[in-house]
Design a protein around this motif. Sequence first.
Motif, PDB file in Angstrom:
ATOM      1  N   VAL A 190       0.844  -1.196   0.000  1.00 44.47           N
ATOM      2  CA  VAL A 190       0.000   0.000   0.000  1.00 44.47           C
ATOM      3  C   VAL A 190       0.881   1.248   0.000  1.00 44.47           C
ATOM      4  N   PRO A 191       0.569   2.248  -0.818  1.00 43.35           N
ATOM      5  CA  PRO A 191       1.423   3.439  -0.938  1.00 43.35           C
ATOM      6  C   PRO A 191       1.321   4.372   0.261  1.00 43.35           C
ATOM      7  N   ALA A 192       2.113   5.428   0.225  1.00 42.79           N
ATOM      8  CA  ALA A 192       2.202   6.365   1.357  1.00 42.79           C
ATOM      9  C   ALA A 192       0.853   6.968   1.722  1.00 42.79           C
ATOM     10  N   ALA A 193      -0.006   7.215   0.743  1.00 46.80           N
ATOM     11  CA  ALA A 193      -1.311   7.820   1.019  1.00 46.80           C
ATOM     12  C   ALA A 193      -2.259   6.876   1.738  1.00 46.80           C
ATOM     13  N   GLY A 194      -1.971   5.568   1.710  1.00 46.77           N
ATOM     14  CA  GLY A 194      -2.874   4.593   2.296  1.00 46.77           C
ATOM     15  C   GLY A 194      -4.133   4.426   1.463  1.00 46.77           C
ATOM     16  N   PHE A 195      -4.959   3.491   1.873  1.00 45.21           N
ATOM     17  CA  PHE A 195      -6.282   3.290   1.282  1.00 45.21           C
ATOM     18  C   PHE A 195      -7.317   3.612   2.359  1.00 45.21           C
ATOM     19  N   VAL A 196      -8.230   4.508   2.066  1.00 40.16           N
ATOM     20  CA  VAL A 196      -9.070   5.170   3.064  1.00 40.16           C
ATOM     21  C   VAL A 196     -10.225   4.282   3.539  1.00 40.16           C
ATOM     22  N   ALA A 197     -10.505   4.340   4.830  1.00 42.61           N
ATOM     23  CA  ALA A 197     -11.618   3.584   5.417  1.00 42.61           C
ATOM     24  C   ALA A 197     -12.939   3.962   4.763  1.00 42.61           C
ATOM     25  N   GLY A 198     -13.804   2.958   4.558  1.00 45.78           N
ATOM     26  CA  GLY A 198     -15.121   3.191   4.002  1.00 45.78           C
ATOM     27  C   GLY A 198     -15.173   3.303   2.496  1.00 45.78           C
ATOM     28  N   THR A 199     -14.034   3.145   1.827  1.00 49.86           N
ATOM     29  CA  THR A 199     -13.968   3.272   0.371  1.00 49.86           C
ATOM     30  C   THR A 199     -13.845   1.892  -0.275  1.00 49.86           C
TER      31      THR A 199
ATOM     32  N   ASN B  72      -9.731  -7.243   5.143  1.00 50.59           N
ATOM     33  CA  ASN B  72     -10.869  -6.924   4.287  1.00 50.59           C
ATOM     34  C   ASN B  72     -11.205  -8.126   3.411  1.00 50.59           C
ATOM     35  N   THR B  73     -12.475  -8.218   3.017  1.00 56.13           N
ATOM     36  CA  THR B  73     -12.949  -9.333   2.196  1.00 56.13           C
ATOM     37  C   THR B  73     -12.997  -8.929   0.727  1.00 56.13           C
ATOM     38  N   TYR B  74     -12.328  -9.719  -0.114  1.00 57.11           N
ATOM     39  CA  TYR B  74     -12.298  -9.464  -1.555  1.00 57.11           C
ATOM     40  C   TYR B  74     -13.096 -10.529  -2.285  1.00 57.11           C
ATOM     41  N   ALA B  75     -13.782 -10.122  -3.358  1.00 62.62           N
ATOM     42  CA  ALA B  75     -14.568 -11.043  -4.171  1.00 62.62           C
ATOM     43  C   ALA B  75     -14.175 -10.882  -5.633  1.00 62.62           C
ATOM     44  N   GLN B  76     -14.247 -11.978  -6.377  1.00 62.14           N
ATOM     45  CA  GLN B  76     -13.971 -11.924  -7.804  1.00 62.14           C
ATOM     46  C   GLN B  76     -15.164 -11.324  -8.542  1.00 62.14           C
ATOM     47  N   ASP B  77     -14.896 -10.282  -9.326  1.00 62.98           N
ATOM     48  CA  ASP B  77     -15.946  -9.650 -10.118  1.00 62.98           C
ATOM     49  C   ASP B  77     -15.997 -10.183 -11.551  1.00 62.98           C
TER      50      ASP B  77
ATOM     51  N   ASN C 177     -16.297  -0.746   1.253  1.00 64.62           N
ATOM     52  CA  ASN C 177     -16.473  -0.287   2.631  1.00 64.62           C
ATOM     53  C   ASN C 177     -15.358  -0.853   3.505  1.00 64.62           C
ATOM     54  N   ILE C 178     -14.135  -0.615   3.065  1.00 65.41           N
ATOM     55  CA  ILE C 178     -12.977  -1.276   3.671  1.00 65.41           C
ATOM     56  C   ILE C 178     -12.587  -0.687   5.021  1.00 65.41           C
ATOM     57  N   THR C 179     -11.926  -1.507   5.816  1.00 68.92           N
ATOM     58  CA  THR C 179     -11.145  -1.026   6.943  1.00 68.92           C
ATOM     59  C   THR C 179      -9.877  -0.411   6.360  1.00 68.92           C
ATOM     60  N   ALA C 180      -9.442   0.717   6.883  1.00 70.40           N
ATOM     61  CA  ALA C 180      -8.325   1.458   6.298  1.00 70.40           C
ATOM     62  C   ALA C 180      -7.067   0.604   6.190  1.00 70.40           C
ATOM     63  N   LEU C 181      -6.345   0.818   5.104  1.00 71.94           N
ATOM     64  CA  LEU C 181      -5.022   0.226   4.912  1.00 71.94           C
ATOM     65  C   LEU C 181      -3.997   1.346   4.959  1.00 71.94           C
ATOM     66  N   SER C 182      -2.996   1.197   5.797  1.00 74.49           N
ATOM     67  CA  SER C 182      -1.983   2.228   5.984  1.00 74.49           C
ATOM     68  C   SER C 182      -0.782   1.983   5.073  1.00 74.49           C
TER      69      SER C 182
ATOM     70  N   LEU D 185     -11.568  18.237  11.423  1.00 77.43           N
ATOM     71  CA  LEU D 185     -12.275  17.063  10.945  1.00 77.43           C
ATOM     72  C   LEU D 185     -11.510  16.459   9.778  1.00 77.43           C
ATOM     73  N   THR D 186     -11.698  15.175   9.525  1.00 78.45           N
ATOM     74  CA  THR D 186     -10.874  14.490   8.539  1.00 78.45           C
ATOM     75  C   THR D 186     -11.589  14.318   7.215  1.00 78.45           C
ATOM     76  N   THR D 187     -10.788  14.064   6.174  1.00 79.22           N
ATOM     77  CA  THR D 187     -11.344  13.871   4.833  1.00 79.22           C
ATOM     78  C   THR D 187     -11.963  12.495   4.671  1.00 79.22           C
ATOM     79  N   THR D 188     -11.905  11.661   5.695  1.00 79.22           N
ATOM     80  CA  THR D 188     -12.516  10.340   5.581  1.00 79.22           C
ATOM     81  C   THR D 188     -13.965  10.330   6.049  1.00 79.22           C
ATOM     82  N   SER D 189     -14.464  11.490   6.516  1.00 81.49           N
ATOM     83  CA  SER D 189     -15.865  11.554   6.927  1.00 81.49           C
ATOM     84  C   SER D 189     -16.783  11.194   5.776  1.00 81.49           C
ATOM     85  N   SER D 190     -17.847  10.462   6.079  1.00 86.62           N
ATOM     86  CA  SER D 190     -18.803  10.107   5.030  1.00 86.62           C
ATOM     87  C   SER D 190     -19.844  11.193   4.810  1.00 86.62           C
ATOM     88  N   LEU D 191     -19.777  12.261   5.608  1.00 86.31           N
ATOM     89  CA  LEU D 191     -20.822  13.279   5.543  1.00 86.31           C
ATOM     90  C   LEU D 191     -20.624  14.267   4.404  1.00 86.31           C
TER      91      LEU D 191
END
Length: 301
Positions: A23-32, A56-61, A81-86, A237-243
């Motif tokens: 995973v890169p420096a930016a990480g992968f954001v929670a809920g995405t 996180n759970t992955y499925a073949q598309d 809707n992932i748990t964040a990856l750092s 407040l953070t940019t990961t908010s769903s609001l």
Amino acid sequence: DINLLASAKNNEKTSDNNLTITVPAAGFVAGTSVIVTVAHDGTGNGITSITDTASNTYAQDEAALAIDDGGVSINVWSSHNITALSSGDTITITFQDSMTAKAAVAANFTPLISSPKDKTSVGTGTGTAADSGNTATTTQAKELLIGAIGVEGPISETFTEGTNYTLVGRDGTTGGGAASNITCNMEYRVVTATGAYNANATLGDSRDWKAIIVTYKANTTDAAKITNNGTDTAINLTTTSSLYTNIVDSATYPSNAAGIGIVSTGSINNSYLYECGMLISYTPPAAASTYTGYYGKAGYF
């Protein structure tokens, strides 16, 4: 809008049954969402599983395998809707059989609904014009289109993404003859009307290829995102908010006072400007015929 937040990739030319992406420096954001495209050689039965550090759970598309006709295999998997990856976390692709040449690209997108897979199509051929063929008509207007194109050839050969597509990334192997190498190419497009869509590309050399398109339904809920505007230090407040999904600073308005502007990004697109807790400006949707009079105290953030 649908946004590409970050991506990562890896390749390997060693005979084993796994490939790891960091995973890169930016990480992968929670809920995405994380979408993974994987290309590999051989006549094996494809991917057994994809896992990551955060469980996180992955499925073949969709998948188009070389076991059907030889050449290259291409796969699309995803998790939502992932748990964040750092930064430094890993995504591990496990193959059912030992593979030598293999490559993958992983991308972090937002916002999609929790179960977004909609339509798919698969194409296979030889030449320079790779094309997935058309999907059935998509379910909703706003969707993310992912094109995954696997090529039996080295990464040094050129690749031009299809019309209206943007390249997410590409990775692949080198060394030896062209047929001993694999390249994975990932492209994306955002559409705003239902239709039958394809993913295509132009290859620099005539090669065996397989192409997949997968469409994903966007989350079209009318909402926005608050972030620190760099002036009001109390706002944290953070940019990961769903609001909320977009902001503008008060500096974009005729004022240098501390404040934040909030712009919703769904179907409504109202704009509000707050300064020191007071709502001082409101812009209605473009379709509105009049401006609603919102003035006076609106509370503090």
